[in-house]
Scaffold this active site. Structure first.
Site, PDB file in Angstrom:
ATOM      1  N   ARG A 184       0.882  -1.179   0.000  1.00 43.09           N
ATOM      2  CA  ARG A 184       0.000   0.000   0.000  1.00 43.09           C
ATOM      3  C   ARG A 184       0.911   1.218   0.000  1.00 43.09           C
ATOM      4  O   ARG A 184       1.662   1.434   0.955  1.00 43.09           O
ATOM      5  CB  ARG A 184      -0.891  -0.005   1.243  1.00 43.09           C
ATOM      6  CG  ARG A 184      -1.542   1.339   1.488  1.00 43.09           C
ATOM      7  CD  ARG A 184      -2.649   1.291   2.493  1.00 43.09           C
ATOM      8  NE  ARG A 184      -3.809   0.632   1.911  1.00 43.09           N
ATOM      9  CZ  ARG A 184      -5.014   0.623   2.483  1.00 43.09           C
ATOM     10  NH1 ARG A 184      -5.204   1.244   3.636  1.00 43.09           N
ATOM     11  NH2 ARG A 184      -6.023   0.020   1.894  1.00 43.09           N
ATOM     12  N   HIS A 241      -7.280   0.785  -6.453  1.00 41.88           N
ATOM     13  CA  HIS A 241      -7.461  -0.086  -5.280  1.00 41.88           C
ATOM     14  C   HIS A 241      -8.090  -1.392  -5.791  1.00 41.88           C
ATOM     15  O   HIS A 241      -9.254  -1.692  -5.545  1.00 41.88           O
ATOM     16  CB  HIS A 241      -8.359   0.611  -4.252  1.00 41.88           C
ATOM     17  CG  HIS A 241      -8.282   0.026  -2.876  1.00 41.88           C
ATOM     18  ND1 HIS A 241      -7.528  -1.082  -2.572  1.00 41.88           N
ATOM     19  CD2 HIS A 241      -8.881   0.393  -1.703  1.00 41.88           C
ATOM     20  CE1 HIS A 241      -7.656  -1.359  -1.280  1.00 41.88           C
ATOM     21  NE2 HIS A 241      -8.477  -0.484  -0.731  1.00 41.88           N
ATOM     22  N   GLN A 293      -9.936  -3.923  -3.503  1.00 41.69           N
ATOM     23  CA  GLN A 293     -11.255  -3.424  -3.125  1.00 41.69           C
ATOM     24  C   GLN A 293     -12.241  -3.671  -4.264  1.00 41.69           C
ATOM     25  O   GLN A 293     -13.351  -4.158  -4.042  1.00 41.69           O
ATOM     26  CB  GLN A 293     -11.161  -1.915  -2.828  1.00 41.69           C
ATOM     27  CG  GLN A 293     -12.465  -1.320  -2.342  1.00 41.69           C
ATOM     28  CD  GLN A 293     -12.839  -1.849  -0.964  1.00 41.69           C
ATOM     29  OE1 GLN A 293     -12.055  -1.775  -0.038  1.00 41.69           O
ATOM     30  NE2 GLN A 293     -14.033  -2.401  -0.830  1.00 41.69           N
ATOM     31  N   ASP A 327     -17.311   6.655  -1.025  1.00 41.67           N
ATOM     32  CA  ASP A 327     -16.008   6.545  -0.356  1.00 41.67           C
ATOM     33  C   ASP A 327     -15.744   7.915   0.276  1.00 41.67           C
ATOM     34  O   ASP A 327     -16.422   8.907  -0.047  1.00 41.67           O
ATOM     35  CB  ASP A 327     -14.929   6.193  -1.416  1.00 41.67           C
ATOM     36  CG  ASP A 327     -13.529   6.038  -0.835  1.00 41.67           C
ATOM     37  OD1 ASP A 327     -13.395   5.900   0.402  1.00 41.67           O
ATOM     38  OD2 ASP A 327     -12.552   6.068  -1.619  1.00 41.67           O
ATOM     39  N   CYS A 366     -16.416   1.405   0.806  1.00 44.88           N
ATOM     40  CA  CYS A 366     -15.213   0.583   1.020  1.00 44.88           C
ATOM     41  C   CYS A 366     -14.696   0.687   2.447  1.00 44.88           C
ATOM     42  O   CYS A 366     -13.934  -0.178   2.869  1.00 44.88           O
ATOM     43  CB  CYS A 366     -14.135   1.000   0.028  1.00 44.88           C
ATOM     44  SG  CYS A 366     -13.702   2.736   0.170  1.00 44.88           S
ATOM     45  N   ARG A 416     -13.333  -8.681   1.178  1.00 43.06           N
ATOM     46  CA  ARG A 416     -11.933  -8.338   0.916  1.00 43.06           C
ATOM     47  C   ARG A 416     -11.088  -9.596   1.123  1.00 43.06           C
ATOM     48  O   ARG A 416     -10.232  -9.929   0.317  1.00 43.06           O
ATOM     49  CB  ARG A 416     -11.453  -7.237   1.878  1.00 43.06           C
ATOM     50  CG  ARG A 416     -11.979  -5.851   1.577  1.00 43.06           C
ATOM     51  CD  ARG A 416     -11.431  -5.308   0.281  1.00 43.06           C
ATOM     52  NE  ARG A 416      -9.984  -5.272   0.250  1.00 43.06           N
ATOM     53  CZ  ARG A 416      -9.233  -4.312   0.784  1.00 43.06           C
ATOM     54  NH1 ARG A 416      -9.807  -3.272   1.333  1.00 43.06           N
ATOM     55  NH2 ARG A 416      -7.907  -4.348   0.697  1.00 43.06           N
TER      56      ARG A 416
END
Ligand code: CP
Ligand code: NVA
Length: 303
Positions: free
Chosen positions: A104, A131, A134, A222, A262, A290
């Site tokens: 990340r 992402h 996700q 988000d 998310c 996830r």
């Protein structure tokens, strides 16, 4: 799967996306039935984080355990990627110790550089542009709730950010229409939109949340201020006023629409607490997925 790394959903074929979804669904059912998997026995995943995380860290670590493997957490102050040591040297070192790297990072270029120099698979655990993990969990969630993608519209209310980009790419792969309502100036990346449209995908960019929510099968949001954008917080909060999923906006979507986020959530900014806990909420199924989607990616890339 033919790919060596998971950089973005655009880098996967439609077949590969469905292979991941099917593998994830099987692993999930088997895990729930108490079946113990050992396909990653003896394998180690390094998890490199330049930013905080709850879901990504725990779902990858638990997922590796469930596949018989092991994960090592390397937090922002542990290896200081790009500060204490170059990204290239970190990729070359980690490749000698572990069987996969999940990272990340702030910049998309850092993921590309890790992948360029790593001899083991690299999985993008979020960067400024994408992402993908996700996006895969979100597709799995829609697939489970709606039993397919054909004829569905996913409406994203908010910033044209990393999560929106992965949804654009993911929707394009499975044939679901994507619509975004964002303030002017916060549209998704033009190249990502153009590439999805070139695949024949329906990507609509609107500026009115109500118009975008109208007839939607999925309402998604988000945070307005992504990690690393803290200095823009004030201006973004002003720009995004009214781009909130609440009871009234939900009323514009289809009756059986599902609500997705998310997470982490900032209640009363992008979504009200009430809307997040309504009967159509899929938010915590998404979070759980996830782990299942990533287990599929780990099994397919690291086996
Ligand atoms: N959705 C998500 O990636 O959560 P974390 O930032 O907690 O990992
Ligand atoms: N867009 C958000 C997603 C968090 C999971 C961010 O980048 O902070």
């Amino acid at each position: 799967m033919n790919v060596r790394h998971l950089i973005s959903l655009a880098s996967l074929s439609s077949e590969e996306v469905f292979e991941i979804l099917e593998t994830a669904r099987n692993l999930k059912l088997e895990h729930r039935a108490g079946i113990r998997h050992t396909m990653l026995a003896g394998k180690t995943l390094a998890m490199v984080f330049q930013k905080p995380s709850l879901r990504t860290r725990v779902s990858f670590e638990a997922g590796m355990e469930q596949l018989g493997g092991h994960a090592i957490y390397l937090g922002p102050s542990d290896i200081k990627l790009g500060e204490r040591e170059t990204t290239e040297d970190i990729a070359l070192n980690l490749s000698r110790f572990v069987d996969g790297i999940m990272a990340r990072v702030f910049k998309h270029e850092t993921i590309l550089e890790l992948a360029e120099h790593s001899t083991v698979p690299v999985i993008n655990g979020l960067c400024d542009l994408h992402h993908p993990c996700q996006g895969l969990a979100d597709l799995l969630t829609v697939w489970e709730k709606k039993r397919g993608f054909e004829g569905l519209t996913l409406t994203f209310v908010g910033d044209g950010n990393n999560v929106a980009h992965s949804l654009i790419e993911g929707c394009a792969k499975v044939g679901m229409a994507f619509r975004i309502a964002c303030p002017k100036g916060y549209e998704p990346d033009g190249k990502i939109v153009a590439a999805a449209r070139a695949l024949g995908a329906c990507v609509e960019i609107l500026h009115d949340p109500r118009e975008a929510a109208s007839g939607a099968d999925v309402l998604y949001t988000d945070v307005w201020v992504s990690m690393g954008q803290e200095t823009e917080a004030k201006s973004k909060q002003n720009a995004f006023e009214g781009f909130t999923i609440d009871k009234s906006l939900l009323g514009a979507a289809k009756k059986d629409a599902i609500v997705m986020h998310c997470l982490p959530a900032h209640y009363d900014e992008e979504i009200t607490y009430e809307a997040s806990r309504g009967p159509g909420s899929a938010i915590f199924d998404q979070a759980e997925n996830r782990m299942h989607a990533q287990k599929a990616v780990l099994a397919l890339l690291m086996k």
